[in-house]
Structures are given as C-alpha cells and as structure tokens.
Design an enzyme around this catalytic site. Sequence first.
Site, mmCIF file in Angstrom:
data_model
loop_
_atom_site.group_PDB
_atom_site.id
_atom_site.type_symbol
_atom_site.label_atom_id
_atom_site.label_comp_id
_atom_site.label_asym_id
_atom_site.label_seq_id
_atom_site.Cartn_x
_atom_site.Cartn_y
_atom_site.Cartn_z
ATOM 1 N N ASN A 247 4.220 12.654 -4.499
ATOM 2 C CA ASN A 247 4.442 11.008 -3.766
ATOM 3 C C ASN A 247 5.078 10.488 -4.543
ATOM 4 O O ASN A 247 4.847 10.671 -6.388
ATOM 5 C CB ASN A 247 3.814 10.950 -2.394
ATOM 6 N N ASP A 315 -1.337 15.316 1.997
ATOM 7 C CA ASP A 315 -2.307 15.772 3.499
ATOM 8 C C ASP A 315 -2.148 16.904 3.615
ATOM 9 O O ASP A 315 -2.630 18.170 3.813
ATOM 10 C CB ASP A 315 -1.879 14.667 4.218
ATOM 11 N N PRO A 342 -7.121 19.446 1.483
ATOM 12 C CA PRO A 342 -8.934 18.807 2.205
ATOM 13 C C PRO A 342 -9.155 17.865 1.753
ATOM 14 O O PRO A 342 -8.004 16.678 1.204
ATOM 15 C CB PRO A 342 -10.133 19.988 0.785
ATOM 16 N N ASP A 343 -10.071 16.818 2.848
ATOM 17 C CA ASP A 343 -9.920 15.303 2.410
ATOM 18 C C ASP A 343 -10.977 15.225 1.505
ATOM 19 O O ASP A 343 -11.944 15.439 1.723
ATOM 20 C CB ASP A 343 -9.912 14.908 3.765
ATOM 21 N N ILE A 344 -10.284 14.708 -0.310
ATOM 22 C CA ILE A 344 -11.848 15.018 -0.830
ATOM 23 C C ILE A 344 -12.567 13.356 -0.621
ATOM 24 O O ILE A 344 -13.806 13.929 -0.720
ATOM 25 C CB ILE A 344 -11.117 14.604 -2.327
ATOM 26 N N PHE A 362 -9.462 4.288 -0.653
ATOM 27 C CA PHE A 362 -8.238 3.158 -0.679
ATOM 28 C C PHE A 362 -8.290 3.244 0.578
ATOM 29 O O PHE A 362 -7.707 4.511 0.951
ATOM 30 C CB PHE A 362 -7.516 3.573 -1.836
ATOM 31 N N LYS A 376 -11.158 2.973 8.963
ATOM 32 C CA LYS A 376 -10.723 4.058 7.858
ATOM 33 C C LYS A 376 -11.990 4.733 7.069
ATOM 34 O O LYS A 376 -12.397 5.907 7.074
ATOM 35 C CB LYS A 376 -9.933 4.249 7.270
ATOM 36 N N LYS A 380 -13.853 8.445 7.782
ATOM 37 C CA LYS A 380 -14.295 8.915 6.074
ATOM 38 C C LYS A 380 -15.527 8.843 5.743
ATOM 39 O O LYS A 380 -15.843 9.889 4.850
ATOM 40 C CB LYS A 380 -13.242 8.115 4.766
HETATM 41 O O1 C5P Z 1 -6.214 9.630 5.220
HETATM 42 P P1 C5P Z 1 -5.573 8.354 3.748
HETATM 43 O O2 C5P Z 1 -4.762 9.142 2.766
HETATM 44 O O3 C5P Z 1 -4.928 7.438 4.141
HETATM 45 O O4 C5P Z 1 -7.365 8.242 3.154
HETATM 46 C C1 C5P Z 1 -6.935 7.304 1.671
HETATM 47 C C2 C5P Z 1 -7.978 7.882 0.762
HETATM 48 O O5 C5P Z 1 -8.653 9.312 0.972
HETATM 49 C C3 C5P Z 1 -7.958 7.636 -0.456
HETATM 50 O O6 C5P Z 1 -9.149 7.211 -1.607
HETATM 51 C C4 C5P Z 1 -7.220 8.932 -1.200
HETATM 52 O O7 C5P Z 1 -8.019 8.609 -2.460
HETATM 53 C C5 C5P Z 1 -8.654 9.572 -0.192
HETATM 54 N N1 C5P Z 1 -8.163 11.132 0.390
HETATM 55 C C6 C5P Z 1 -8.732 11.836 -0.547
HETATM 56 N N2 C5P Z 1 -8.126 12.912 -0.399
HETATM 57 C C7 C5P Z 1 -7.340 13.662 0.786
HETATM 58 C C8 C5P Z 1 -6.655 12.888 1.144
HETATM 59 C C9 C5P Z 1 -7.055 10.939 1.228
HETATM 60 O O8 C5P Z 1 -9.235 12.169 -0.574
HETATM 61 N N3 C5P Z 1 -6.908 14.103 1.196
#
Ligand code: C5P
Length: 439
Positions: A247, A315, A342-344, A362, A376, A380
């Site tokens: 991206n 994603d 994974p969503d970190i 963010f 969000k 999260k």
């Molecule tokens: O879900 P979204 O991408 O909009 O969320 C943004 C936030 O989640 C940011 O803080 C981004 O660094 C974090 N994020 C993450 N891992 C992912 C997707 C988003 O840490 N796979």
Amino acid sequence: MGPGSGAGATVSGSDRNAGEAASASPTAPTALDCRPMLDGKRILLIVAGGVAAYKSLILVRRLRERGAAVRAVLTAGGAEFVTPLSLAALTEDKVYQELFSLTDESEMGHIRLSREADLVVVAPATADLMAKMAAGLADDLASTALLATDKPVLVAPAMNVEMWGHAATQANMALLERRGVLRVGPGAGDLACGETGSGRMAEPEEIVIAIEAALAGRASGALAGRRALVTSGPTWEPIDPVRYIANRSSGKQGHAIAGALARHGAEVVLVTGPTHEPDPAHVSIERIETAREMLDACMAALPADIAVCAAAVADWRVREAAGEKLKKENGGLPALELAENPDILHRLAGLDNRRPPLVVGFAAETENVVAHAREKRRRKGCDWILANDVSPGTGTFGGERNTIHLIDEEDRVEDWPTAGKAEVADRLALRIADRFAAA
Ligand code: C5P
C-alpha cells in the site's frame, strides 16, 4: 561585519535562499498565549542568509515574551537581510558574527557560545548551511558553533522550492535527522522568489511550539524508564519471489512518533515495514516485510508500557505465495487465493498479562471520521484512537500534514489543529507523557 543597512526584510541582489514570501501563511497557527513557558531557557539562535530572516526577529520577540534568553549568531548572508542592530536590540545582548574576532572570542569563545544554551535553533536554515552541517564543515562562526555544540539542534529550513526539493538538500536533511537534528517546516505556499511550493520557513509561532516540545522532551525526559513499541510503514505480502501486495503508506507518521517518544526519554522499538524514511535517532529498529513478521517482532519487543500502531498493515496476504516466479507464458490468469492477516493492534490490546498499559491505534477514514473511529476503538479494544481524514485531496496519506481527532479511553474527542507530522508526533508524545504523569 554586516553592512549595517536598514533592518528588516531588505532583499539584496543575492539569489541565495530567496524562498520566502512576506504574506501570511495560509496555515498560520493561532496566536500563542504569553505564559512564560520558556522561563530560564537559553536559546542560541543562528540566523542564516534568507529572506525569511525577518521572521527570526519576530521569533526573538515571541521567545523573549515566553521568558527565554536568546543569544544570536548572524552569518554574513544573514546580515544581508537583517541588521545586527535589530537582533541586538531584540535579544538585548551582543550579536556574534565573526569566528576570528579577538573581541568576540575574549568575551565568549565559540565553544562556550555553542554550549551555553539549552537548544540551538537555526532559523532560517539555508540549503548552504545545512550542507555544511551535513558535511561537518566549520568555516565560519555559525558552522563552527553547530559542529562544536553538545546540545540539541532544531532547524527551520527556508529556501526556494527547487532548492528544497533538490536531491542534495533532501539527502542532507535526511542525514541530519538521522543524527538527531530536529526540524520544523518548511511549509508550502507562495515564495518570495515568485515560485510556489514547499520552502517557506515555518511561522515564528510554529517554531516556538517546536522549541517548547524539544525542550520539554529533552529537559524533562518525562518518559524516561518507559518502554514504547511503535509500528510504522506498509507491509509487503509476497505473491511470488518478485511480486508483492503493498500500500502507499510512507511511514512518516510512525517514524516521527518513534523519534518523538525517544526524545522524551522512552526506550523505543520501532517495527517497520519497507519505507524511505530515515531512521529516527536513538530508536532500535526491527525491519520486517510481512504482517506476520510484524506481529512476531511486536511480540518479541514486549513487555512495553506504550504501544502505538501506526503501520498500514495489509489486511490480506496471498495464502500460498509461489516459490518460483509466476510465468505469464504458462497461459491463463493466476488465481490468487487470499488469507486474512493478523490484526496486530487487536492482538496487542487483547493480551492478558503482557498487554501494554497504553495501546494507541490509528483510524484512517474517508467519511464520518469520528463516528467510525469510535466504533473502531471499541472493536480493536485499544485505549486511544487517532482518527485522521484520508479522503483524496487531504494529502494525508504519504503527505506531510495530518489533522487528528484523538478519541480517549472515555470516548472523549480532542480535535487537534492541522499540523506537520513531526508536530503531531510531538503532541502525541507530550499527551502520552501527561497521561503517565497523571497515572
Ligand atoms: O482496521 P484498520 O486497518 O482500519 O485499523 C487501523 C489500525 O489498526 C491502525 O492502528 C493499524 O496500525 C492497526 N492494524 C494492525 N494490524 C492490522 C490492521 C490494522 O495493527 N492487520
């Protein structure tokens, strides 16, 4: 000695660093209050040769109003634009101009001059002076003081748009920032040379804010003893050994946050995807490419008191990246099956005993920015969300500026003024320091 001609913005025939317009900046920040936030602080102000030097006279006024003592060094070029008399009157001190002056040296040797300050500010910082700083040259009083100082240095670049954009200037700036030199501006707008673009020196009020942030960070070390984890940049998800999904994230905001937290005394681990950003000073860097590598590096960096997830993590990844380069000669279109990454942020916020006490995410949104960001934050499980509008036209993604709405743990919203990413980072670091001070 300077020519001693009229004070103020007298434009000489020199074409050097003419990047400044006399009109007000379209993004000029609101007026500062006059509280003596800088009481007892000593600033060494180096005024180099650019039209913007007239703004440095206003800067001296603003700094004095806030209680700072200002001592000025005026370069030969600077003296073409403002007179030593104006600077001496405003600083109420002698103005230093010559390296090999018997009187100057007997009153104040150049080494002492460079050290008897809490912060050295170069405003305007010309392309020429920054090149000297990068190369370590010391052929006049300003460059010698900059080489001899053991104090933090803040530069406010000002020059023509082409000079600022030139690869040499950009490389010098990046090198200086890697060495820990702080920067404020430049902004974009009409320049005195008749061109338009980036190169306007930051307004005096913006420079004062940057000075306060620099001094607050260094002096208080408010985050000393705290560990911070910051994610930054994009991730690259391989398709085959030569192709990947990525991206447009530049990493500018995440890198600036890592640098700002370190300036406030935190021990910072920056986990970053591939970027062109210079490494922030005094930060330990873990370079990764994929989201899964980023997650592993984040987990390895724990425990931490603070986690700021500023990375634009992909994603999805390709479920099975090909071991060999996909060949179009094989015919047909490759079917890329995707898998979720994974969503970190979510993982860090959901940890049990290793959860950092403050987890910040963010939310880049294009509509209903605050409402979506609130949602969000809940989803999260993080404490704060910094929401920003990334609609086309705002220039936020990959750009220099950011308009933030901070949503805190009580779901309250703070609207921050549009500012450069470095200033946003400083503000966040101060806000984090306040939160730990209050805890
Ligand atoms: O879900 P979204 O991408 O909009 O969320 C943004 C936030 O989640 C940011 O803080 C981004 O660094 C974090 N994020 C993450 N891992 C992912 C997707 C988003 O840490 N796979």
